[in-house]
Design a protein around this motif. Structure first.
Motif, mmCIF file in Angstrom:
data_model
loop_
_atom_site.group_PDB
_atom_site.id
_atom_site.type_symbol
_atom_site.label_atom_id
_atom_site.label_comp_id
_atom_site.label_asym_id
_atom_site.label_seq_id
_atom_site.Cartn_x
_atom_site.Cartn_y
_atom_site.Cartn_z
ATOM 1 N N TRP A 145 121.669 80.743 34.158
ATOM 2 C CA TRP A 145 122.293 81.491 35.244
ATOM 3 C C TRP A 145 122.787 82.856 34.766
ATOM 4 O O TRP A 145 122.565 83.872 35.438
ATOM 5 C CB TRP A 145 123.471 80.689 35.811
ATOM 6 C CG TRP A 145 124.192 81.415 36.895
ATOM 7 C CD1 TRP A 145 123.886 81.437 38.220
ATOM 8 C CD2 TRP A 145 125.347 82.265 36.733
ATOM 9 N NE1 TRP A 145 124.770 82.250 38.901
ATOM 10 C CE2 TRP A 145 125.684 82.767 38.022
ATOM 11 C CE3 TRP A 145 126.137 82.643 35.656
ATOM 12 C CZ2 TRP A 145 126.763 83.624 38.236
ATOM 13 C CZ3 TRP A 145 127.199 83.498 35.863
ATOM 14 C CH2 TRP A 145 127.511 83.984 37.137
ATOM 15 N N SER B 123 129.368 80.356 39.252
ATOM 16 C CA SER B 123 127.914 80.344 39.388
ATOM 17 C C SER B 123 127.518 79.513 40.600
ATOM 18 O O SER B 123 128.362 78.985 41.329
ATOM 19 C CB SER B 123 127.289 79.749 38.127
ATOM 20 O OG SER B 123 127.663 78.381 38.008
ATOM 21 N N ASN B 124 126.201 79.377 40.804
ATOM 22 C CA ASN B 124 125.731 78.553 41.914
ATOM 23 C C ASN B 124 126.150 77.093 41.745
ATOM 24 O O ASN B 124 126.273 76.369 42.731
ATOM 25 C CB ASN B 124 124.208 78.666 42.062
ATOM 26 C CG ASN B 124 123.468 78.357 40.773
ATOM 27 O OD1 ASN B 124 124.067 78.243 39.710
ATOM 28 N ND2 ASN B 124 122.160 78.225 40.867
ATOM 29 N N GLU C 131 129.574 77.007 43.316
ATOM 30 C CA GLU C 131 129.476 77.280 44.742
ATOM 31 C C GLU C 131 128.953 76.070 45.509
ATOM 32 O O GLU C 131 129.450 75.726 46.581
ATOM 33 C CB GLU C 131 128.568 78.489 44.982
ATOM 34 C CG GLU C 131 129.157 79.803 44.488
ATOM 35 C CD GLU C 131 128.187 80.961 44.616
ATOM 36 O OE1 GLU C 131 127.007 80.691 44.956
ATOM 37 O OE2 GLU C 131 128.594 82.108 44.385
ATOM 38 N N LEU C 132 127.954 75.393 44.954
ATOM 39 C CA LEU C 132 127.339 74.255 45.637
ATOM 40 C C LEU C 132 128.206 73.007 45.584
ATOM 41 O O LEU C 132 128.157 72.173 46.500
ATOM 42 C CB LEU C 132 125.970 73.957 45.022
ATOM 43 C CG LEU C 132 124.871 74.996 45.271
ATOM 44 C CD1 LEU C 132 123.637 74.690 44.444
ATOM 45 C CD2 LEU C 132 124.515 75.044 46.749
#
Length: 339
Positions: free
Chosen positions: A76, A281-282, A285-286
């Motif tokens: 990432w 990071s994603n 977020e997820l």
């Protein structure tokens, strides 16, 4: 076989000089829009492909920027950094050369072949260089921008966050929620000879614990790989008479592994334990993990813009840029449980 078209052929068809044709195809200034369009159409009709190598020999410029990355290319962090650099370079007609120094051998090979690597106009380096490497780059005579590192001696500019201060802010945030017992989960460093900006996060954690007179329940190191890497650490924490109610981690990956193991053991987050990651990071977020924002795409954009400014012969108005790293509260942090 049909003869390959040359710039002279393009110029003749467009009824301009070879100099003008070259400038038009390189999108250089001071070429009339109508002339440029005529040259482009001529080049298309002749199926002409410009040679960057030939252009470099003629101008002394390669129109390439080198990006030196540590660790893997697809993570990432490095992925977002590359995107940010590309965002700025591509519209300006620059190509991006990516060099991976993913281990000691690759790192040594890059610097051993440094004269041959002078096929770029500038360099962005994403990890702290040692004195020998810095000296080698200085002799190259190219502008260099460092990202999230302390390589200031050979670099004309830098972009970074303050990792140490960010962790002090994290501890302060959690202390403000009433937490008094903390721990820090680090991650195994598979490249011990590398110096990363993230190494300073643990120092910020220790600073804040001492300054605020909080209880440090320990600093633990999580394996980089493997199934359920936080299993042993969480087992040790749960065996404590007074386990921490706040867990700070090196990264979002660490935080996710920690949360997964806590839930596996029936621990409610954040009702019993608060967990916070780093990077936003994603992953965070997820999954709704609280984290610290490290805008690496923006950092890459700023680094590339600084490099272009230097390549244009201009001085940097702000050589060294410190990017804010705010806390992003999500679902894994909350008030400390009542004692």
């Amino acid at each position: 076989m049909k003869k390959k078209a040359t710039i002279a052929d393009v110029a003749k068809l467009a009824n301009v000089s070879t100099f003008t044709a070259s400038r038009a195809l390189q999108n250089k200034p001071n070429v009339a829009a109508t002339t440029q369009q005529r040259v482009i159409e001529a080049a298309k009709s002749l199926n002409y492909t410009a040679s960057k190598a030939a252009a470099a020999l003629a101008s002394g410029k390669t129109d390439r920027i080198a990006l030196l990355l540590g660790d893997q290319l697809t993570g990432w962090s490095n992925g977002n950094l590359q995107d940010g650099v590309y965002d700025v370079l591509s519209p300006k007609g620059y190509d991006l050369l990516v060099y991976r120094a993913g281990n000691d051998d690759e790192r040594k090979k890059y610097f051993a072949n440094l004269p041959a690597n002078r096929n770029a106009d500038g360099l962005i380096a994403s990890f702290t260089l040692n004195s020998e490497e810095s000296n080698a780059l200085t002799t190259m005579g190219m502008p260099i921008i460092s990202v999230n590192s302390d390589s200031d001696t050979c670099c004309q500019g830098s972009v970074k966050i303050d990792d140490r201060q960010a962790l002090k802010d994290v501890v302060g945030y959690l202390a403000g929620l009433g937490h008094k017992r903390f721990c820090f989960i680090d991650q195994e460093n598979l490249l011990p000879d590398y110096e990363w900006s993230s190494d300073k996060r643990i120092l910020g954690y220790q600073d804040a614990i001492a300054e605020r007179h909080l209880t440090d329940c320990g600093i633990f190191v999580m394996p980089k790989n493997g199934e359920r890497p936080a299993r042993q650490i969480i087992a040790r924490l749960l065996s404590m008479e007074n386990p921490p109610t706040a867990i700070c981690t090196l990264s979002d990956d660490c935080a996710l592994a920690t949360c997964t193991e806590l839930i596996h053991n029936g621990i409610s987050i954040p009702q019993q334990v608060s967990v916070i990651g780093f990077d936003s990071s994603n992953v965070s977020e997820l999954t709704g993990i609280s984290s610290v924002s490290q805008p690496l795409r923006k950092i890459g954009q700023i680094a590339a813009q600084k490099l272009l400014t230097l390549l244009n012969g201009q001085d940097l108005s702000e050589p060294h840029t410190l990017i804010p790293a705010p806390i992003v509260p999500r679902n894994t942090t909350g008030r400390a449980p009542l004692a």
